[in-house]
Motif scaffolding. Structure first.
Motif, PDB file in Angstrom:
ATOM      1  N   LEU A   4      49.792  45.600  -5.836  1.00 42.48           N
ATOM      2  CA  LEU A   4      48.675  45.370  -5.000  1.00 42.48           C
ATOM      3  C   LEU A   4      48.899  44.367  -3.940  1.00 42.48           C
ATOM      4  CD1 LEU A   4      46.122  46.997  -5.221  1.00 42.48           C
ATOM      5  CD2 LEU A   4      45.134  44.917  -5.404  1.00 42.48           C
ATOM      6  N   ILE A  25      49.307  48.754   4.179  1.00 48.04           N
ATOM      7  CA  ILE A  25      48.883  49.860   3.632  1.00 48.04           C
ATOM      8  C   ILE A  25      50.064  50.142   4.422  1.00 48.04           C
ATOM      9  CG2 ILE A  25      47.969  52.200   2.240  1.00 48.04           C
ATOM     10  CD1 ILE A  25      46.032  51.720   3.405  1.00 48.04           C
ATOM     11  N   VAL A  80      45.673  55.487   9.106  1.00 47.69           N
ATOM     12  CA  VAL A  80      45.611  54.940   7.989  1.00 47.69           C
ATOM     13  C   VAL A  80      45.193  53.263   7.978  1.00 47.69           C
ATOM     14  CG1 VAL A  80      48.020  54.207   5.708  1.00 47.69           C
ATOM     15  CG2 VAL A  80      47.577  56.355   6.869  1.00 47.69           C
ATOM     16  N   ASN A 126      34.894  43.046  -6.533  1.00 46.74           N
ATOM     17  CA  ASN A 126      35.380  43.535  -6.826  1.00 46.74           C
ATOM     18  C   ASN A 126      36.448  45.005  -6.246  1.00 46.74           C
ATOM     19  OD1 ASN A 126      37.506  44.572  -8.504  1.00 46.74           O
ATOM     20  ND2 ASN A 126      35.720  44.795 -10.409  1.00 46.74           N
ATOM     21  N   ASN A 132      38.608  48.572  -5.435  1.00 47.72           N
ATOM     22  CA  ASN A 132      39.638  48.737  -5.928  1.00 47.72           C
ATOM     23  C   ASN A 132      39.266  49.068  -7.865  1.00 47.72           C
ATOM     24  OD1 ASN A 132      40.544  49.157  -3.975  1.00 47.72           O
ATOM     25  ND2 ASN A 132      42.188  47.660  -4.078  1.00 47.72           N
ATOM     26  N   ARG A 167      30.956  48.857  -6.147  1.00 47.15           N
ATOM     27  CA  ARG A 167      31.635  49.284  -5.176  1.00 47.15           C
ATOM     28  C   ARG A 167      32.309  50.448  -5.638  1.00 47.15           C
ATOM     29  NH1 ARG A 167      34.309  48.283   0.618  1.00 47.15           N
ATOM     30  NH2 ARG A 167      35.518  50.025   0.043  1.00 47.15           N
ATOM     31  N   LEU A 182      34.852  56.797  -8.418  1.00 50.18           N
ATOM     32  CA  LEU A 182      36.063  56.072  -9.052  1.00 50.18           C
ATOM     33  C   LEU A 182      36.918  56.769  -8.591  1.00 50.18           C
ATOM     34  CD1 LEU A 182      35.245  52.736 -11.018  1.00 50.18           C
ATOM     35  CD2 LEU A 182      36.081  53.104  -8.837  1.00 50.18           C
ATOM     36  N   ARG A 231      45.585  52.640  -2.371  1.00 55.01           N
ATOM     37  CA  ARG A 231      45.114  52.051  -1.657  1.00 55.01           C
ATOM     38  C   ARG A 231      44.696  52.575  -0.486  1.00 55.01           C
ATOM     39  NH1 ARG A 231      44.615  46.940  -0.314  1.00 55.01           N
ATOM     40  NH2 ARG A 231      45.773  46.577   1.093  1.00 55.01           N
ATOM     41  N   LEU A 232      45.256  54.226  -0.731  1.00 48.50           N
ATOM     42  CA  LEU A 232      44.871  55.158   0.297  1.00 48.50           C
ATOM     43  C   LEU A 232      43.503  55.491  -0.123  1.00 48.50           C
ATOM     44  CD1 LEU A 232      48.291  57.032   0.894  1.00 48.50           C
ATOM     45  CD2 LEU A 232      46.920  56.023   2.683  1.00 48.50           C
ATOM     46  N   SER A 244      41.336  53.203  -1.923  1.00 48.97           N
ATOM     47  CA  SER A 244      40.161  52.598  -0.491  1.00 48.97           C
ATOM     48  C   SER A 244      39.662  52.365   0.446  1.00 48.97           C
ATOM     49  CB  SER A 244      40.899  51.201  -0.627  1.00 48.97           C
ATOM     50  OG  SER A 244      40.336  49.767  -0.867  1.00 48.97           O
ATOM     51  N   ARG A 245      41.138  53.288   1.598  1.00 48.93           N
ATOM     52  CA  ARG A 245      41.201  53.039   3.241  1.00 48.93           C
ATOM     53  C   ARG A 245      40.064  54.729   3.426  1.00 48.93           C
ATOM     54  NH1 ARG A 245      41.027  51.428   8.311  1.00 48.93           N
ATOM     55  NH2 ARG A 245      41.688  53.082   9.330  1.00 48.93           N
TER      56      ARG A 245
END
Lengths: 405, 195
Positions: A29, A34, A79, A102, A104, B4, B8, B30-31, B33-34
């Motif tokens: 992470l 990204i 992206v 928090n 993710n 948030r 999920l 990560r993507l 999240s984007r």
């Protein structure tokens, strides 16, 4: 009170550091982005594309492969782009025990959950009620006392300064804002304009805690309007009616008049025009830089570990935002007073604004962007696209002297 | 004090996307999240407006065409799977990428699929041919008002003449591949995703 705050700060720092050590940070992470973007220019890339192509001519000609440049740039911006992420809260490397931070939804162990539950209890049952009471008394005192002072014809400047400072100090305590002021010798003086980067309406309280400023803004209804009208009774703030805000000449005139009067406090202005999330500084509107007086830049940087100060106005209303602020651990920030700047010979307002912006960005460790903060709500102007098209046509397509077939 | 990302990503979904696109677990999260940060309507899909809100994409001359590439034929919304499938085209080709399943179809980020993506940017009506009109449209998007109609027309004519081999005055996918055989497509159509 000061010492107790120092102690509180040490405690909080220890807590956060020990907690962050116990959270297994996923190795993959990375908060730095990204993707890794290529930093080459349009001309460079198109040349590279052509170099491997089939054309024998030395003059630049269109190639079908040219779209690959625009295509890749486009997908890169989908992206990860520089602008849209400035309008939402910053992501943290390690968790600070606030659910709101928090992202993710990473895995939370039992020990961490217990700590979080404890933190929740402390924050909501102890800290929050205390702070709300303080805030209410601070605002109440401000309104009452400034109205009283308004009735006293003489000696009002001294009294009103004291009152303002006192009320702001109470408000600052109510947020548990731990502020470090640097370079106080550069503090803004009368007859100048103070400009700062904008993250939240609390910026005003943080600056006003250390000095007296004249505020500029639109007059609101409701509670804020009451506060505004009371404040103006004892010291000269500049409040505009909604209709007057559009009239740039009127605004400039009132600002100039205020600045010309050396007995009046420096004006506090946030040239970005909107709240940005404290990772970058966006375009400064040139209006305040056209007036021609001394500009005192100030950089404000919040420490996101204790609470995220950014006001996302599209997500939260003011009351909701204040409650979130008061139920965070603390608001820890640094304020740097930068040396005063004036417009130089041959420099226009836009260049001056950019120079000030660069100075603030460097001091605060923020990214200096040319993009307009207004993009939060509005669309980008077409001129930027036209510039790209022009650049491509000029450098990559030789439209004159075309070989005829 | 809400949390948030109310929807999920489930582990099974991540595995499926991993198999289909080749992205790693952390890249997918990560993507995601984007994806959610772009999804202002919070309904799990992106519309064209969500893409157009990105300023750097809005000023890209081919912005609209690129946005189009994300949406399947005739649809107005793209979900996370579709989003990832399109992004997968831009994954770099790894030399040691062993194809574990011998009968699996070609990976999305192969040279051929990257070229197909570029081809589809030109071929608006998806009839597997780039006609003169379609080429002119894309050219016009890239140069704006800076080049006249006649000059643009002759550029289009020259390009088709050089590429066309079967004389139908349009460029098929195979002819397109031939024109671009010397171009380093693997590098130019790849984005370096961080791990």
């Amino acid at each position: 009170m000061y010492i107790s705050h120092l102690w509180e700060r040490q405690c909080l720092c220890c807590c956060v550091n020990s907690v962050s050590l116990s959270i297994p940070l996923p190795h993959s992470l990375s908060v730095s982005g990204i993707i890794a973007k290529e930093l080459s220019s349009l001309e460079q890339e198109i040349q590279e594309l052509r170099a491997s192509g089939t054309t024998l001519s030395s003059e630049p000609e269109f190639e079908m492969a040219d779209i690959m440049y625009f295509c890749r740039r486009g997908v890169e911006s989908i992206v990860d782009d520089e602008v849209t992420k400035r309008f939402s809260a910053q992501e943290l490397e390690s968790w600070n025990l606030l659910t709101r931070s928090n992202f993710n939804a990473r895995h939370i162990s039992l020990r961490l959950s217990v700590l979080w539950g404890l933190g929740l209890f402390i924050r909501y049952s102890f800290l929050l009620p205390l702070r709300v009471t303080l805030a209410a008394s601070g605002i109440g005192l401000l309104v009452v006392l400034t109205t009283i002072v308004g009735f006293i014809p003489s000696g009002w400047t001294y009294l009103s300064e004291k009152i303002h400072l006192m009320s702001y100090r109470i408000c600052v305590r109510s947020l548990t804002a731990i502020i470090t002021y640097h370079n106080s010798e550069n503090k803004p003086k009368n007859g100048g304009i103070c400009v700062a980067n904008h993250t939240t309406p609390i910026d005003v309280i943080i600056l006003a805690n250390d000095g007296c400023y004249s505020m500029v803004g639109q007059i609101h209804g409701g509670l804020i309007g009451v506060v505004q009208r009371a404040m103006v009774k004892s010291s000269p703030h500049i409040w505009f009616e909604r209709s007057e805000v559009k009239d740039r000449h009127l605004v400039a005139e009132r600002l100039s008049n205020h600045v010309a009067d050396k007995t009046k406090h420096p004006i506090l202005i946030f040239p970005e025009g909107t709240c940005i999330n404290n990772t970058s500084v966006m375009m400064f509107k040139k209006g305040s830089f056209e007036i021609g007086c001394t500009v005192y830049p100030v950089a404000i940087k919040y420490d996101p570990r204790f609470g995220d100060a950014f006001w996302n106005s599209s997500k939260f209303g003011m009351v909701n935002y204040l409650l979130r602020m008061m139920s965070s651990w603390a608001i820890v920030c640094s304020v740097w007073y930068l040396p005063p700047m004036s417009r130089e010979e041959g420099e226009d307002a836009v260049q001056f604004a950019n120079r000030v912006k660069a100075a603030i960005a460097t001091q605060g460790g923020l990214v200096d962007l040319l993009w307009d903060g207004g993009l939060k709500r509005g669309k980008v102007k077409n001129t930027f696209k036209e510039e790209q098209q022009k650049l491509y046509s000029k450098s990559s397509i030789n439209a004159t002297g075309w070989p005829l077939k | 004090m809400g949390s948030r990302a109310s929807t999920l990503l489930r582990e099974e979904e991540i595995e499926e996307i991993k198999k289909e696109t080749g992205f790693s677990h952390s890249q997918i999260t990560r993507l995601y999240s984007r994806f959610t940060s772009l999804d202002k309507g919070e309904n799990g899909t992106l519309s064209r407006e969500d893409f157009q809100r990105i300023p750097e994409l809005a000023i890209n001359p081919l912005g609209d065409r690129i946005i189009n590439a994300f949406f399947p034929e005739g649809e107005d919304q793209v979900n996370f799977r579709g989003f990832m499938r399109t992004l997968a085209h831009f994954r770099p080709i790894e030399d040691n990428e062993k194809n574990k399943d011998p009968i699996a179809s070609e990976p999305l980020n192969s040279r051929s699929n990257k070229l197909l993506f570029a081809f589809r940017l030109y071929d608006l009506d998806r009839d597997d041919k780039i006609s003169r009109d379609e080429l002119l449209q894309v050219l016009r998007m890239m140069v704006g008002v800076n080049i006249s109609d006649e000059q643009l027309g002759s550029i289009a004519d020259r390009t088709i003449q050089e590429a066309d081999q079967n004389g139908d005055n349009s460029i098929s996918f195979n002819e397109f591949i031939k024109v671009l055989e010397k171009v380093d497509v693997e590098q130019k159509m790849s984005i370096r995703f961080l791990h």
